[in-house]
Motif scaffolding. Sequence first.
Motif, PDB file in Angstrom:
ATOM      1  N   VAL A 128     -20.830   0.872 -38.924  1.00  0.00           N
ATOM      2  CA  VAL A 128     -22.131   0.218 -38.762  1.00  0.00           C
ATOM      3  C   VAL A 128     -23.112   1.255 -38.216  1.00  0.00           C
ATOM      4  O   VAL A 128     -22.773   2.039 -37.329  1.00  0.00           O
ATOM      5  CB  VAL A 128     -22.048  -0.988 -37.798  1.00  0.00           C
ATOM      6  CG1 VAL A 128     -23.415  -1.655 -37.673  1.00  0.00           C
ATOM      7  CG2 VAL A 128     -20.997  -1.983 -38.277  1.00  0.00           C
ATOM      8  N   THR A 129     -24.347   1.251 -38.777  1.00  0.00           N
ATOM      9  CA  THR A 129     -25.382   2.174 -38.299  1.00  0.00           C
ATOM     10  C   THR A 129     -26.616   1.465 -37.785  1.00  0.00           C
ATOM     11  O   THR A 129     -27.396   2.044 -37.029  1.00  0.00           O
ATOM     12  CB  THR A 129     -25.791   3.133 -39.421  1.00  0.00           C
ATOM     13  OG1 THR A 129     -26.273   2.367 -40.538  1.00  0.00           O
ATOM     14  CG2 THR A 129     -24.631   4.007 -39.866  1.00  0.00           C
ATOM     15  N   ALA A 130     -26.794   0.194 -38.179  1.00  0.00           N
ATOM     16  CA  ALA A 130     -28.015  -0.525 -37.804  1.00  0.00           C
ATOM     17  C   ALA A 130     -27.714  -1.560 -36.729  1.00  0.00           C
ATOM     18  O   ALA A 130     -26.681  -2.244 -36.744  1.00  0.00           O
ATOM     19  CB  ALA A 130     -28.623  -1.211 -39.031  1.00  0.00           C
ATOM     20  N   VAL A 131     -28.641  -1.700 -35.767  1.00  0.00           N
ATOM     21  CA  VAL A 131     -28.485  -2.679 -34.681  1.00  0.00           C
ATOM     22  C   VAL A 131     -28.460  -4.099 -35.230  1.00  0.00           C
ATOM     23  O   VAL A 131     -27.719  -4.962 -34.741  1.00  0.00           O
ATOM     24  CB  VAL A 131     -29.603  -2.499 -33.646  1.00  0.00           C
ATOM     25  CG1 VAL A 131     -29.514  -3.573 -32.551  1.00  0.00           C
ATOM     26  CG2 VAL A 131     -29.534  -1.104 -33.027  1.00  0.00           C
ATOM     27  N   ASP A 132     -29.242  -4.361 -36.270  1.00  0.00           N
ATOM     28  CA  ASP A 132     -29.280  -5.704 -36.858  1.00  0.00           C
ATOM     29  C   ASP A 132     -27.912  -6.114 -37.361  1.00  0.00           C
ATOM     30  O   ASP A 132     -27.509  -7.286 -37.201  1.00  0.00           O
ATOM     31  CB  ASP A 132     -30.295  -5.751 -37.999  1.00  0.00           C
ATOM     32  CG  ASP A 132     -31.724  -5.641 -37.479  1.00  0.00           C
ATOM     33  OD1 ASP A 132     -31.926  -5.870 -36.283  1.00  0.00           O
ATOM     34  OD2 ASP A 132     -32.622  -5.308 -38.292  1.00  0.00           O
TER      35      ASP A 132
END
Length: 690
Positions: free
Chosen positions: A44-48
């Motif tokens: 995972v790379t995005a906070v969302d």
Amino acid sequence: MTTATATQRPRTVLYVADAEAAASDGAGALEGVEAGPERSVHAVTAVDRVRNWAPEADCVVFAETPTTAAGASLLEVIEGCGSTPVILFTEPSFAPTAARSTDGIDGYVRRDTDDAVAHLADEIEWVCRETGDAVSADRAASTPGPAERFLESVPEVAACRDRDRLFERLVETAADALDCETCWLSTVHFGEFTPRATALGVSDDDLEPISRDGVLDETLRTGETLRIDEIDSDDRLTAPLDGVTSLCCVPVGDIGLLQVAAEEAAAFDDRDCDSLAAWCRVAAAVLERIDADASHRTAREQLQRERDRLRTDRDRLASERDELAAERDRLADERDRFRALFATIPEPAVRYEIDDGRVLVRDSNDAFDEVFGTAPEGVGGEEPVAPGLEHRRAALLESLRAGERCQLDSRRETVDGVREFLLTLVPVDAGASDGGASDAHTPEGLLVYSDVTETSRREREVAAAEARLETIETLVDEEMRTPLNVARGYLELAAETGAAEHFAEVDDAQERLRELVDRLVSIVRRDDVLVETEPVAIHDVARRAWVTVETGDARLVTHTADDRVLEADKARLRELFEQLLGTMIDTAERSDCGTKSGDETPAETAVVTVGATDDGFYVARRDAEPDAAAADGRIETEPDSDQLTAADGTGFGLETVERIADAHGWTVGVAADDGRIAVAFRSVDASDGH
């Protein structure tokens, strides 16, 4: 449908990093650690995405250093994780004391040790046992359903690169998530729903293609999920397999339907249908990406082929350009060498070019101006009028177009008088000729004037000497032998008989021998070499010779229309006409003496005609009535070539005539019949003029 408990399923871990490559590599390394229970690690790379997936995960690993720009999102990740434990996997610059003082961090592992990933796996198990097992058990008990299973399979489905593998994984995951082995995918093919992929509980032989009509077609067109709890009591669709009671059909984009069947009634609830629909939407998105990738790949391959073709064309054109440049340089060097040769050649020469089918004289060298006293007329762009070319333009142009070397003979006026020249035509590049199809193959060349006056004079001297030797040989062999034999015979008779009359015969034979010896001496001393030639009109020479010959009543007939100008030694040609005309008149007189009978028949008048032929001229004589001239003012006779014979041995006394003709290179023929005689001269070249 039933759902596995937390202890029965793998640990679900989110591996968070700022860069996709770092996240993917870290997730793969963590998932590959053999120690501990099975783990399902998602990059995972995005906070969302952390906020969306963390509630379904057992643990979240934050793999960045909080004091760096990449780790600045730590607090947002902690907030998004909620109750899911967070383990900090960081550089030693962020000390454990700092980690313990940060709210929301449940574990800490340094990344710079040899077994850092294995330590991370142990830390995850310890944190999950201490703080996460109860939460995971409560989540599993309170939210039974396939959502987490579909979520776990998303990365694998997203990694599919071909349609068949995607279809297989789509069906396998649906069957596993819903705990139902009767699952298959049918795609549209030629107006039918054709089975494309099946789960383990369905045999390919059990399914048949279904016509694309009715409720299944409507489901595909509308994109709505079709759920049938009791298929026997629903007249919209018949059971696709034996024993099937309930059915759930979900469209996969516009390519087909994913169908899940069960033996029990109402086996699928709304949550199952929603999860399956979401799963099919994921599959449709991945399918679009696969098709787009295939399209892009095809386009890329086409572009690569086109690029390769263009590169090949570019290289070919560059090679051709280099070859043309090399050829241009070669031609320039050749032209420079040619012009340098032209400037230094010791013989008179002119340089020509071909332009639009015309032969143009561009320049002449110094030797030309010295020999002829002037540059050739037309230098600078007009049709050439260089000496020797005035009457030969057609032959010249034909040779130039053919790119062939040729030679022409010419006698021209020079500052030193009339000289004989051999004109040599030299194209620049005779090897490039294409048979005259294009002037471009011989754009430039030379016309060289070689003075052959002395050579021609020597050749004529040799020819004359050979002719004299042949005549001497004939006289010695044929005419001197007879008097010698006669003298020998009478001497033998005189010796035997002593009669004086035999000595008289011997004396006569000796007299004839003396005459023959005088002829031989005359022949030996005779000069039949043409010292000088010039343009001469045959009618003019014939009329001048006529007045020097005793012609009696004979008449000379010439016509201006067929006069001919030729190159000849004027004095020798006049001698030829005097000898020939005298022979003609003598022959006529002897004929008259043989045919007259007193005054009973008026004497005939000889008419001598001089005229031109295609390749020479002729002198003819015929007998006519005294008043014939008044009746016919154009009396002429041209000998028939079929009647011509060689002049030798004709009895007309033409030795001198033939000797002069031979000196000029002409051939002589004689034709005679009752009352007529004609002598024709052939192989006569016309004068080139001035």
